[in-house]
Scaffold this motif. Structure first.
Motif, PDB file in Angstrom:
ATOM      1  N   GLY A  70     -12.284  12.112  -1.092  1.00 36.03           N
ATOM      2  CA  GLY A  70     -13.089  11.307  -2.005  1.00 36.03           C
ATOM      3  C   GLY A  70     -12.370  10.040  -2.379  1.00 36.03           C
ATOM      4  N   ASN A  71     -13.118   9.009  -2.623  1.00 33.98           N
ATOM      5  CA  ASN A  71     -12.558   7.730  -3.033  1.00 33.98           C
ATOM      6  C   ASN A  71     -12.526   7.708  -4.556  1.00 33.98           C
ATOM      7  OD1 ASN A  71     -11.461   5.224  -2.442  1.00 33.98           O
ATOM      8  ND2 ASN A  71     -13.431   4.203  -2.646  1.00 33.98           N
ATOM      9  N   ASN A  72     -11.604   8.491  -5.132  1.00 36.83           N
ATOM     10  CA  ASN A  72     -11.650   8.743  -6.568  1.00 36.83           C
ATOM     11  C   ASN A  72     -10.236   8.946  -7.073  1.00 36.83           C
ATOM     12  OD1 ASN A  72     -12.030   9.905  -9.178  1.00 36.83           O
ATOM     13  ND2 ASN A  72     -14.099  10.514  -8.571  1.00 36.83           N
ATOM     14  N   THR A  73      -9.875   8.263  -8.163  1.00 34.84           N
ATOM     15  CA  THR A  73      -8.534   8.419  -8.721  1.00 34.84           C
ATOM     16  C   THR A  73      -8.304   9.831  -9.248  1.00 34.84           C
ATOM     17  OG1 THR A  73      -9.360   7.546 -10.836  1.00 34.84           O
ATOM     18  CG2 THR A  73      -8.304   5.990  -9.340  1.00 34.84           C
ATOM     19  N   GLN A  74      -9.350  10.608  -9.421  1.00 35.64           N
ATOM     20  CA  GLN A  74      -9.185  12.003  -9.834  1.00 35.64           C
ATOM     21  C   GLN A  74      -8.320  12.759  -8.823  1.00 35.64           C
ATOM     22  OE1 GLN A  74     -12.876  14.142 -10.170  1.00 35.64           O
ATOM     23  NE2 GLN A  74     -11.882  16.152 -10.284  1.00 35.64           N
ATOM     24  N   PHE A  75      -8.393  12.363  -7.563  1.00 34.54           N
ATOM     25  CA  PHE A  75      -7.627  13.021  -6.516  1.00 34.54           C
ATOM     26  C   PHE A  75      -6.366  12.239  -6.166  1.00 34.54           C
ATOM     27  CE2 PHE A  75     -12.172  14.086  -5.576  1.00 34.54           C
ATOM     28  CZ  PHE A  75     -12.120  15.370  -6.128  1.00 34.54           C
ATOM     29  N   GLY A  76      -6.075  11.199  -6.936  1.00 30.99           N
ATOM     30  CA  GLY A  76      -4.788  10.524  -6.800  1.00 30.99           C
ATOM     31  C   GLY A  76      -4.771   9.233  -6.034  1.00 30.99           C
ATOM     32  N   TYR A  77      -5.928   8.793  -5.489  1.00 29.63           N
ATOM     33  CA  TYR A  77      -5.880   7.605  -4.642  1.00 29.63           C
ATOM     34  C   TYR A  77      -7.265   6.967  -4.509  1.00 29.63           C
ATOM     35  CZ  TYR A  77      -7.982  10.555  -0.996  1.00 29.63           C
ATOM     36  OH  TYR A  77      -8.815  11.370  -0.287  1.00 29.63           O
ATOM     37  N   LEU A  78      -7.251   5.720  -4.032  1.00 30.94           N
ATOM     38  CA  LEU A  78      -8.465   5.012  -3.652  1.00 30.94           C
ATOM     39  C   LEU A  78      -8.284   4.457  -2.241  1.00 30.94           C
ATOM     40  CD1 LEU A  78      -9.320   3.018  -6.907  1.00 30.94           C
ATOM     41  CD2 LEU A  78     -10.563   4.980  -5.996  1.00 30.94           C
ATOM     42  N   LYS A  79      -9.404   4.293  -1.532  1.00 34.87           N
ATOM     43  CA  LYS A  79      -9.381   3.769  -0.163  1.00 34.87           C
ATOM     44  C   LYS A  79     -10.016   2.376  -0.135  1.00 34.87           C
ATOM     45  CE  LYS A  79     -11.780   7.243   1.379  1.00 34.87           C
ATOM     46  NZ  LYS A  79     -12.507   8.169   2.278  1.00 34.87           N
ATOM     47  N   TYR A  80      -9.439   1.520   0.700  1.00 36.83           N
ATOM     48  CA  TYR A  80      -9.970   0.169   0.913  1.00 36.83           C
ATOM     49  C   TYR A  80      -9.952  -0.075   2.419  1.00 36.83           C
ATOM     50  CZ  TYR A  80      -8.820  -0.254  -4.042  1.00 36.83           C
ATOM     51  OH  TYR A  80      -8.719  -0.038  -5.389  1.00 36.83           O
ATOM     52  N   THR A  81     -11.141  -0.224   3.008  1.00 38.84           N
ATOM     53  CA  THR A  81     -11.235  -0.296   4.469  1.00 38.84           C
ATOM     54  C   THR A  81     -11.955  -1.563   4.899  1.00 38.84           C
ATOM     55  OG1 THR A  81     -11.263   2.117   4.610  1.00 38.84           O
ATOM     56  CG2 THR A  81     -12.015   0.906   6.539  1.00 38.84           C
ATOM     57  N   PHE A  82     -11.425  -2.184   5.959  1.00 36.77           N
ATOM     58  CA  PHE A  82     -11.974  -3.412   6.515  1.00 36.77           C
ATOM     59  C   PHE A  82     -12.177  -3.220   8.018  1.00 36.77           C
ATOM     60  CE2 PHE A  82      -8.999  -4.144   3.066  1.00 36.77           C
ATOM     61  CZ  PHE A  82      -9.786  -4.806   2.137  1.00 36.77           C
ATOM     62  N   ASN A  83     -13.179  -3.913   8.565  1.00 32.10           N
ATOM     63  CA  ASN A  83     -13.489  -3.812   9.998  1.00 32.10           C
ATOM     64  C   ASN A  83     -13.728  -2.367  10.421  1.00 32.10           C
ATOM     65  OD1 ASN A  83     -12.960  -6.630  10.214  1.00 32.10           O
ATOM     66  ND2 ASN A  83     -10.783  -6.197  10.500  1.00 32.10           N
ATOM     67  N   GLN A  84     -14.498  -1.650   9.615  1.00 34.90           N
ATOM     68  CA  GLN A  84     -14.667  -0.219   9.869  1.00 34.90           C
ATOM     69  C   GLN A  84     -15.547   0.081  11.071  1.00 34.90           C
ATOM     70  OE1 GLN A  84     -15.761   2.161   6.463  1.00 34.90           O
ATOM     71  NE2 GLN A  84     -16.772   3.704   7.719  1.00 34.90           N
ATOM     72  N   GLU A  85     -16.630  -0.672  11.247  1.00 35.57           N
ATOM     73  CA  GLU A  85     -17.602  -0.341  12.295  1.00 35.57           C
ATOM     74  C   GLU A  85     -16.949  -0.370  13.676  1.00 35.57           C
ATOM     75  OE1 GLU A  85     -20.914  -2.945  11.936  1.00 35.57           O
ATOM     76  OE2 GLU A  85     -21.589  -2.067  10.041  1.00 35.57           O
ATOM     77  N   PRO A  86     -17.323   0.585  14.565  1.00 33.34           N
ATOM     78  CA  PRO A  86     -18.387   1.582  14.397  1.00 33.34           C
ATOM     79  C   PRO A  86     -17.902   2.949  13.900  1.00 33.34           C
ATOM     80  CG  PRO A  86     -17.733   1.553  16.668  1.00 33.34           C
ATOM     81  CD  PRO A  86     -16.857   0.554  15.965  1.00 33.34           C
ATOM     82  N   LEU A  87     -16.674   3.023  13.335  1.00 35.97           N
ATOM     83  CA  LEU A  87     -16.197   4.320  12.850  1.00 35.97           C
ATOM     84  C   LEU A  87     -17.038   4.778  11.655  1.00 35.97           C
ATOM     85  CD1 LEU A  87     -12.280   4.237  12.884  1.00 35.97           C
ATOM     86  CD2 LEU A  87     -13.809   5.406  14.451  1.00 35.97           C
TER      87      LEU A  87
END
Length: 514
Positions: A287-304
């Protein structure tokens, strides 16, 4: 039919763009052709600013005929004399700056054109900022400012003596520390605890005990505790004192509730173990949530798809089993799985960050050894034709995460991490080069004695140099070093590769003080 866009330089005079605010920071001029030296620079006084804190002034008003000014702090004085230039090292002042705006229009032939217009942007001009402040102690300060206006190649300036007044009052303590955290006082013995450590530039304070006065006495100048001679115990008793600190220069008071020191009162000496605490050990649940200790920031994701970006797995590092405390359960690893078929390629130049929650490590700045540990694994990294790796897991730290990885000032630490590869005894400095380390070595970093392909690596960062950081942030970057998608099939081609992260934790261990 429109022609290709072309840039047309206008011959207009500079257009002045004024930031939206309730009151303009420079007065409008009724005569557009006039130009005069700035007058009437006016700041709001700042009163009761704290010693050594960051300080910002307001944006001043000035009469400059509607032209934003360029500013310079010339000098600063106190109530006695002008101060040396070192007092200006931490002082900056915002100025207007030249820029360009572009507007679309139609020329006489009906074609689309873009007009380029030079402008002067106000940029909060005149605002004074004092940062990394180790100079401005209690007292009164007066700043002399130079303001310059530019028009049609002409520059006019005015020097305003004592234009900005700053009043600074004493610093307040934010924490109180004792080492060790648990200390033993024996009834009938002339004993005292260690003295308090108050992290201030000038810790001139008086200590006042606010609880357990029947059991303890505190030295008003050092903060060391001793037993009240009239108090006795029949069995060991743990007491957690509270204190009030009085700032001697201002008589202001700051209270600290219990939690900074445990005192064990006993009739015979007790050997108390040193404190060891994992003060940050997130389970990394998906999860992208500080409750679990971290956040994600993603660029140029497609097509993943999203489920390829740092998704949870049950693959855990064997070296972490020896260190993970029993209280840490249900923890997962997270995986960047850069493999998705499409358009003849199967891995992509995704740029993705995992940013851990900020932590205050200054609470362990006295009497502790503090370290950050994480485990990672890389697999399916297939080199570019040159022999270079197409990716790596870069590791960064900062004390001022802005919420935007692009605007944050990061320090990369890969080269100073202490690392150990699973099934190897040797510890070494610097994260191992990705992949199997075979073939050409254009980066000059391959090492066949440190191959970690498909193996977990334990990495450790000594946090001693950063112990005063109150917003310590650790970040991992899946960094692509190739701009196009890659394909690897039947042992031929290149692939960015997959990376796992697990068991990120920060640990503080008490040490003996000299």
């Amino acid at each position: 039919m429109f022609r290709s866009r072309k840039i047309v330089m206008t011959l207009f005079a500079a257009i002045l763009i004024v930031c939206a605010c309730e009151k303009s920071s420079f007065m409008a001029n009724s005569d557009p052709n006039s130009h005069f030296a700035p007058t009437n620079l006016s700041y709001s006084n700042i009163l009761n600013a704290r010693e050594f804190d960051e300080i910002k002034s307001n944006v001043p008003t000035i009469n400059s005929g509607g032209i934003p000014c360029f500013y310079k702090v010339l000098s600063v004085r106190d109530t006695i004399a002008q101060l040396d230039d070192s007092y200006l090292d931490c002082v900056s002042i915002a100025s207007a700056y030249f820029d360009t705006i572009y507007s679309e229009g139609i020329d006489e032939n009906g074609d689309s054109v873009f007009f380029e217009t030079p402008i002067i942007k106000p940029n909060n001009c005149g605002q004074i900022t004092i940062t990394e402040n180790d100079k401005y102690a209690q007292g009164d300060y007066y700043f002399t400012i130079e303001a310059t206006s530019h028009k049609n190649g002409d520059s006019l300036k005015t020097v305003f003596d004592d234009a900005f007044y700053l009043n600074v009052v004493p610093e307040l303590p934010t924490k109180i520390l004792y080492s060790p955290f648990s200390q033993n006082l024996v009834v009938g013995e002339d004993m005292s605890t260690t003295e308090a450590y108050v992290p201030m530039n000038d810790p001139d304070v008086t200590f006042v005990l606010t609880n357990h006065e029947d059991k303890l006495i505190v030295d008003s100048s050092t903060g060391a505790f001793s037993l009240n001679p009239s108090y006795t115990v029949t069995e060991p008793e743990t007491v957690r004192p509270s204190l009030k600190l009085i700032i001697n220069a201002s008589q202001e008071e700051v209270s600290f509730e219990s939690g900074f020191l445990d005192i064990v009162i006993s009739n015979t000496p007790i050997d108390l173990p040193g404190r060891e605490t994992f003060f940050f050990y997130p389970n990394l649940l998906y999860g992208n949530n500080t409750q679990f200790g971290y956040l994600k920031y993603t660029f140029n994701q497609e097509p993943l798809p999203n489920n390829k970006i740092w998704n949870n797995t049950n693959t855990l590092p064997p070296l972490a089993l020896e260190e993970r405390p029993d209280t840490i359960t249900d923890n997962k690893s997270i995986l960047m799985d850069n493999l998705a078929w499409g358009g003849g390629a199967n891995s992509y130049p995704v740029d993705s960050w995992v940013v851990m929650n900020a932590q205050d490590i200054s609470q362990y700045s006295y009497g502790y050894d503090v370290r950050a540990v994480y485990h990672y694994k890389q697999a399916e990294v297939r080199y570019l034709p040159s022999g270079a790796t197409p990716s790596d897991l870069e590791v960064y730290i900062t004390n001022s995460f802005t919420g935007d990885v692009a605007t944050t000032e990061w320090t990369q630490v890969n080269e100073i991490l202490k690392c150990k590869i699973t099934d190897q005894e040797e510890e070494f400095i610097g994260t191992p080069y990705p992949g199997d380390n075979e073939g050409p070595d254009p980066d000059g970093k391959k090492d066949l004695t440190r191959v970690a392909h498909y193996k977990w690596v334990r990495c450790e960062l000594d946090l001693s140099p950063y112990k005063d950081w109150t917003q310590f942030t650790l970040a991992f970057r899946y960094a692509p070093y190739h701009k196009q998608a890659l394909n690897y099939k039947n042992g031929v081609g290149s692939r960015f590769g997959n990376y796992w992260i697990s068991d990120v934790n920060y640990k503080a261990t008490e040490t003996e003080m000299d």
